[in-house]
Design a protein around this motif. Structure first.
Motif, short mmCIF file in Angstrom:
data_model
loop_
_atom_site.label_atom_id
_atom_site.label_comp_id
_atom_site.label_asym_id
_atom_site.label_seq_id
_atom_site.Cartn_x
_atom_site.Cartn_y
_atom_site.Cartn_z
N VAL A 1 0.66 -1.18 -0.10
CA VAL A 1 -0.10 0.13 0.20
C VAL A 1 0.88 1.24 0.20
O VAL A 1 1.98 1.43 0.54
N VAL A 2 0.41 2.27 -0.79
CA VAL A 2 0.90 3.66 -0.70
C VAL A 2 -0.09 4.44 -0.35
O VAL A 2 -1.46 4.61 -0.89
N MET A 3 -0.05 5.13 1.04
CA MET A 3 -1.01 6.01 1.48
C MET A 3 -0.67 7.36 1.77
O MET A 3 0.15 7.56 2.40
N VAL B 1 -3.73 4.48 -1.78
CA VAL B 1 -5.21 4.93 -0.87
C VAL B 1 -4.93 6.47 -0.38
O VAL B 1 -3.86 6.93 0.40
N SER B 2 -5.83 7.31 -0.88
CA SER B 2 -5.76 8.55 -0.27
C SER B 2 -6.77 8.90 0.57
O SER B 2 -8.36 8.72 0.18
N ILE B 3 -6.65 9.49 1.82
CA ILE B 3 -7.71 9.81 2.64
C ILE B 3 -7.80 11.14 3.08
O ILE B 3 -7.04 11.70 3.20
N THR B 4 -9.21 11.44 3.02
CA THR B 4 -9.31 13.01 3.18
C THR B 4 -9.45 13.42 4.51
O THR B 4 -9.75 12.78 5.27
N ARG B 5 -8.69 14.59 4.79
CA ARG B 5 -8.89 15.12 5.91
C ARG B 5 -10.03 16.07 6.23
O ARG B 5 -10.14 16.61 7.43
N ASP B 6 -10.60 16.15 5.08
CA ASP B 6 -11.82 17.18 4.98
C ASP B 6 -13.21 16.65 4.57
O ASP B 6 -13.66 17.05 3.33
N PRO B 7 -13.83 15.73 5.19
CA PRO B 7 -14.79 14.83 4.88
C PRO B 7 -16.20 15.60 4.67
O PRO B 7 -16.99 15.24 3.65
N ALA B 8 -16.31 16.82 5.34
CA ALA B 8 -17.38 17.68 5.25
C ALA B 8 -17.66 18.15 3.85
O ALA B 8 -18.66 18.31 3.31
N HIS B 9 -16.46 18.77 3.23
CA HIS B 9 -16.37 18.95 1.88
C HIS B 9 -16.18 18.04 0.82
O HIS B 9 -16.84 17.97 -0.20
N ASP B 10 -15.09 17.12 1.24
CA ASP B 10 -15.01 15.98 0.21
C ASP B 10 -15.78 14.91 0.05
O ASP B 10 -15.35 13.69 0.68
N THR B 11 -16.93 15.17 -0.68
CA THR B 11 -17.95 13.86 -0.73
C THR B 11 -17.51 12.67 -1.71
O THR B 11 -16.49 13.21 -2.58
N PRO B 12 -18.09 11.96 -1.84
CA PRO B 12 -17.81 10.89 -2.85
C PRO B 12 -17.78 11.46 -4.55
O PRO B 12 -16.92 11.12 -4.98
N TRP C 1 -6.11 3.31 -7.48
CA TRP C 1 -6.06 4.27 -6.52
C TRP C 1 -7.10 4.72 -6.07
O TRP C 1 -8.29 5.02 -6.67
N THR C 2 -7.44 4.46 -4.66
CA THR C 2 -8.91 4.67 -4.29
C THR C 2 -8.85 6.15 -3.26
O THR C 2 -7.75 6.23 -2.38
N PHE C 3 -9.95 6.81 -3.37
CA PHE C 3 -9.91 8.07 -2.52
C PHE C 3 -11.14 7.85 -1.73
O PHE C 3 -12.10 7.50 -1.78
N LEU C 4 -10.73 8.06 -0.24
CA LEU C 4 -11.63 7.70 0.80
C LEU C 4 -12.07 8.86 1.65
O LEU C 4 -11.39 9.67 1.82
N THR C 5 -13.34 8.60 1.95
CA THR C 5 -13.82 9.97 3.08
C THR C 5 -14.70 9.00 4.06
O THR C 5 -15.07 7.87 3.95
N GLY C 6 -15.21 9.70 5.04
CA GLY C 6 -15.66 9.23 6.30
C GLY C 6 -15.92 10.32 7.19
O GLY C 6 -16.23 11.55 6.87
N SER C 7 -15.85 10.06 8.43
CA SER C 7 -16.05 11.11 9.65
C SER C 7 -14.65 11.68 9.96
O SER C 7 -13.69 10.97 9.53
N ARG C 8 -14.80 13.01 10.54
CA ARG C 8 -13.35 13.57 11.01
C ARG C 8 -12.72 12.66 11.90
O ARG C 8 -11.50 12.42 11.77
N VAL D 1 4.64 20.89 5.19
CA VAL D 1 5.33 19.59 5.35
C VAL D 1 4.39 18.48 5.55
O VAL D 1 3.55 18.47 6.25
N ASP D 2 4.60 17.33 4.71
CA ASP D 2 3.92 16.26 5.13
C ASP D 2 4.70 14.91 4.51
O ASP D 2 5.61 15.16 3.71
N VAL D 3 4.03 13.86 4.79
CA VAL D 3 4.81 12.69 4.38
C VAL D 3 3.73 11.60 3.58
O VAL D 3 2.60 11.90 3.56
N ILE D 4 4.29 10.82 2.57
CA ILE D 4 3.26 9.96 2.21
C ILE D 4 4.00 8.39 2.71
O ILE D 4 5.07 8.15 2.77
N PHE D 5 3.10 7.49 3.10
CA PHE D 5 3.31 6.43 3.97
C PHE D 5 3.12 5.21 2.57
O PHE D 5 2.55 5.32 1.58
N TYR D 6 4.16 4.20 2.92
CA TYR D 6 4.04 2.90 2.23
C TYR D 6 4.38 1.77 2.99
O TYR D 6 5.05 1.78 3.90
#
Length: 245
Positions: A86-88, A123-134, A150-157, A182-187
């Motif tokens: 996984v790359v996330m 896998v990309s996970i939004t930090r802004d689920p209120a705005h980033d709808t499916p 490449w999956t983009f995911l949303t849910g609760s904060r 600054v940020d990082v990408i995980f694998y």
């Protein structure tokens, strides 16, 4: 130490964010840290959550469900991590203009090429689920010609914060911010529970090489083991500078 570990195992995930070291016995420090964490939650400094980290299950990932860009809601660990390479990353559509982490990740995806889908999941996970709808995530994915793997995911904060904490990020890193620098990408290898990270400004070919470190490889025909991991540092080797300029 044992008391503190037992305490942390059953502690709500977000409440554990930002613990500090204090004097006293393990139980006294744990009580002090829990009180401080609850105060931060009360003042809105940490996202509230009910999920817990259980180190004996799911490689310490909390049990939660997220919705992808196609509107499908699935268990996160079982569908995106377990037995997978996984790359996330964590992102926000509204942050992309000032901090284009998805744009940078797309270069890594292009470098991985045919491995995406056959060997690697993104896998990309939004930090802004209120705005980033499916629907918005689907349109956003189309902007980068994201492959099916490449999956983009949303849910609760709360869920975003839980996963951010699992990946050893600070609590605030789960929230959108136009001041992000600054940020990082995980694998990682979900079968082995092996994880690493690289900075967003790394060269795409070097990032792809790092992902290969956690991929399974056949034993060489000559039986000799090959070195993996970071290259040996050499001041004269230009490859030691792997960030974009």
């Amino acid at each position: 130490m044992t008391n503190r570990r037992q305490f942390l195992t059953g502690l709500p995930v977000a409440a554990a964010v930002g613990f500090t070291t204090t004097a006293g016995s393990s139980s006294e420090r744990a009580a002090h840290e829990a009180k401080a964490a609850m105060e931060r939650m009360h003042h809105g400094q940490v996202t509230r959550t009910s999920n817990v980290i259980d180190s004996t299950k799911r490689d310490s990932f909390p049990h939660l469900e997220l919705t992808n860009q196609h509107g499908e809601t699935k268990a996160f660990y079982e569908n995106y991590i377990e037995n997978r390479i996984v790359v996330m990353n964590f992102f926000s559509i509204r942050d992309e203009a000032s901090f284009p982490i998805t744009e940078k990740l797309s270069k890594v995806v292009a470098e991985l090429g045919d491995k995406v889908g056959s060997e690697v999941q993104i896998v990309s996970i939004t930090r802004d689920p209120a705005h980033d709808t499916p629907d918005r995530l689907k349109a956003f994915a189309a902007e980068f010609n994201a492959p099916a793997a490449w999956t983009f995911l949303t849910g609760s904060r709360e869920n975003s914060s839980d996963l951010a904490f699992r990946m050893y990020r600070m609590g605030h890193s789960a929230k959108p911010s136009n001041n992000r620098k600054v940020d990082v990408i995980f694998y990682g290898n979900g079968s082995a529970g092996l994880w690493g990270a690289f900075p967003v400004d790394i060269q795409a070919d070097d990032a792809a090489s790092r992902v290969s470190w956690v991929m399974p490889h056949p034993i060489p025909a000559d039986g000799k083991m090959r070195r993996a991991g970071p290259r040996v540092f050499d001041l004269k080797d230009p490859r030691n500078h792997n960030r974009e300029v």
